[in-house]
Scaffold this active site. Structure first.
Site, mmCIF file in Angstrom:
data_model
loop_
_atom_site.group_PDB
_atom_site.id
_atom_site.type_symbol
_atom_site.label_atom_id
_atom_site.label_comp_id
_atom_site.label_asym_id
_atom_site.label_seq_id
_atom_site.Cartn_x
_atom_site.Cartn_y
_atom_site.Cartn_z
ATOM 1 C CG ASP A 26 -64.308 -86.513 -56.090
ATOM 2 O OD1 ASP A 26 -63.495 -85.941 -55.500
ATOM 3 O OD2 ASP A 26 -66.199 -85.788 -55.937
ATOM 4 C CB CYS B 213 -60.934 -81.774 -59.288
ATOM 5 S SG CYS B 213 -59.688 -82.209 -60.951
ATOM 6 C CG ASP B 214 -65.159 -83.154 -58.056
ATOM 7 O OD1 ASP B 214 -65.033 -82.476 -58.928
ATOM 8 O OD2 ASP B 214 -66.143 -84.187 -58.494
ATOM 9 C CB CYS C 29 -65.132 -84.858 -65.486
ATOM 10 S SG CYS C 29 -63.865 -86.067 -64.937
ATOM 11 C CB SER D 64 -71.509 -87.241 -58.939
ATOM 12 O OG SER D 64 -70.577 -87.382 -60.762
#
Length: 550
Positions: A78, A119-120, A192, A466
């Protein structure tokens, strides 16, 4: 076993011939066939270390008597997709991931599946597939990234790149320092470092009971993560033998637990979309109001990036999700997990090593949970805000609308210093269908923070944010502009009132004024009308329903 359909009986001679060509033996035909859906990619920092984890998952499956079969699943970073046309794709990719796993597993009649993710949108896509298929499944999340360092200060991706960019533009830091931050903010593999969407979804997955205890916070590249990967490989074979399936684990009570932990952590607002989507696949009715109801009664007990000073590594060292469960035990349902232990047993065995990272209720960072759901004439079907990342003095705000039909238009105005104090920036036609793809607005929100406007400017959008967003930023406005939501007829100068404690999002417009404006209204066409996104735009549901495909 399900896989007997492709390997047993006289009529399966051709099938066995093809299977033998892969290198398996006759003895392997008697063992469970385990799929490993891996989202390894050289493009995604959270996924670049998965080759090691694949080895340990494989080791675990073989050790427990299964036969592993690896296949690839697409993934998007992302952060790299942010701020340009690429951001139209991550949320729609969630559906592709679920469909891909369904297709491979059903076509080959695999007995069980390990989903390697991080991840997202990849994690929720895999959870959706697990619920949809309802065959034995376990999730392995690859783990958070370590914090970066600059002059002995911890660095995080969002704060030290997106917000750093705006600070440099304003002259608060030098271009040389910005260059150092750029090099040091992301020191290696992992998702992250803060409680952004990827890590929030990992925490939710562990709370649901669909990954092993400790998995969510075990750091990328650590020996601890490798051991969890191997144990997950061993465990999937046991799940197949005992026929324990996702829908034995994912139910209304476990989803309520996931929401409770999400609220206590102050996680990403994207999780609302993803939990709704998983519930839909599990055929469980879940309403947007449930999130707000749970949030009202769940104190916010951690303060991780982007809202606070702590990182995922700090949460891991403080005891991880088991320690959070221990703190929240009185508010949780005692459901079963894929580990074979109930939530209360995991909580009982846990230790809280840092009372500041995981605070007691009496010293909670906020009395309510991280997310609030707002309603009003601007969002009849609801809107979502991460209230734990909002300055107390901005919990109630009134301002004049500055309306933009695309993110790029708003970003240009923000960076040109054309946004004044007392403004409510409105970005519309960025919803699931109207975008298409419901882009994240991390660039404009980070620019607002970096320019020092987060205490005097709000942002409202039918797009989303986000997990790294902080400040008075309201997303998921439903109905979206392209679906004739009231946001579509806002004009520059309209007065907008935001009341987070009162759960209100109102434009100072009467019902008749809104109706009058719609008489001459024409929707702005989606940016992309062809290919997958063209189909997605025509089929996707509203954000308040999870932005799922009908």
């Amino acid at each position: 076993m399900r896989s007997d359909k492709i390997k047993k009986g006289l009529e399966r001679v051709p099938h066995r011939a093809l299977l033998y060509s892969t290198g398996i033996s006759k003895k392997d035909l008697e063992r469970p066939f385990i799929g490993v859906a891996t989202s390894f990619s050289d493009l995604i920092p959270g996924h670049i270390g998965m080759r090691d984890l694949e080895r340990f998952i494989e080791r675990g499956i073989c050790h427990a008597g299964g036969v592993p079969f690896f296949f690839g699943v697409p993934g998007i970073c992302d952060g790299i997709a942010m701020g340009h046309l690429g951001m139209c794709y991550p949320l729609p990719s969630r559906e592709i991931i679920a469909d891909t796993i369904e297709t491979v597993v059903q076509a080959h009649q695999l007995d069980g599946i390990v989903c390697l993710t991080n991840c997202d949108k990849i994690t929720p896509g895999m959870l959706m597939a697990a619920a949809r298929l309802n065959i034995p499944a376990i999730i392995v999340t690859a783990g958070p990234m370590l914090s970066g360092r600059f002059k002995m200060r911890k660095l995080a991706f969002v704060h030290d790149t997106y917000e750093g960019l705006a600070r440099a533009k304003k002259g608060k830091i030098s271009m040389q320092e910005l260059g150092c931050l750029e090099m040091e903010a992301c020191p290696g593999q992992g998702s992250c470092q803060g409680l952004y969407t990827a890590n929030t979804m990992a925490c939710i997955t562990e709370t649901l009971g669909m990954s092993l205890p400790g998995c969510a916070t075990a750091l990328a590249g650590s020996a601890k993560k490798k051991r969890i990967a191997q144990e997950s490989g061993e465990r999937i074979v046991e799940l197949v033998k005992k026929n324990i399936r996702p829908l034995n684990i994912i139910n209304k009570k476990s989803l309520e637990n996931a929401i409770t932990v999400d609220m206590a952590l102050g996680g990403s607002s994207n999780t609302v979309l993803h939990i709704m989507a998983v519930a839909s696949e599990a055929r469980i009715k879940l309403e947007l109001k449930t999130f707000d109801k749970i949030s009202r009664h769940t104190p916010h007990i951690t303060n991780l990036e982007p809202a606070g000073p702590y990182f995922m590594e700090d949460l891991d060292y403080a005891g991880g999700i088991p320690a959070v469960l221990k703190r929240l035990k009185a508010k949780l349902n005692n459901v079963m997990t894929l580990k074979g232990k109930r939530i209360f047993d995991i909580a009982k065995d846990a230790q809280i090593f840092d009372e500041e990272v995981i605070r007691p209720f009496a010293r909670a960072y906020h009395k309510e949970g991280g997310i609030a759901v707002l309603f009003g004439n601007l969002a009849p079907d609801g809107a979502v805000i991460k209230q734990s990342a909002v300055n107390p003095k901005m919990m109630k705000f009134k301002g004049r609308a500055r309306v933009f039909n695309r993110e790029e238009e708003a970003m240009k105005a923000i960076l040109a210093n054309k946004i004044k104090k007392g403004t409510v920036i409105v970005i519309r036609y960025e919803g699931p269908a109207g975008g298409p793809g419901m882009r994240e607005m991390l660039a404009p929100t980070s620019a607002i923070v970096g320019l020092g406007l987060s205490d005097s400017v709000a942002l409202v959008t039918d797009g989303r944010f986000s997990g790294g967003t902080k400040g008075p930023c309201i997303g998921h406005v439903s109905p979206e502009a392209s679906a004739r939501g009231p946001i579509a007829v806002l004009k520059d100068g309209d007065i907008i009132t935001i009341d987070i404690p009162g759960r209100k999002l109102e434009a100072k417009l009467s019902k008749s004024e809104i109706e009058q404006r719609f008489k001459n209204w024409r929707a702005v066409a989606p940016k992309i009308k062809t290919g997958y996104l063209g189909r997605y735009s025509r089929l996707v549901s509203s954000a308040d329903k999870g932005a799922i495909l009908s």
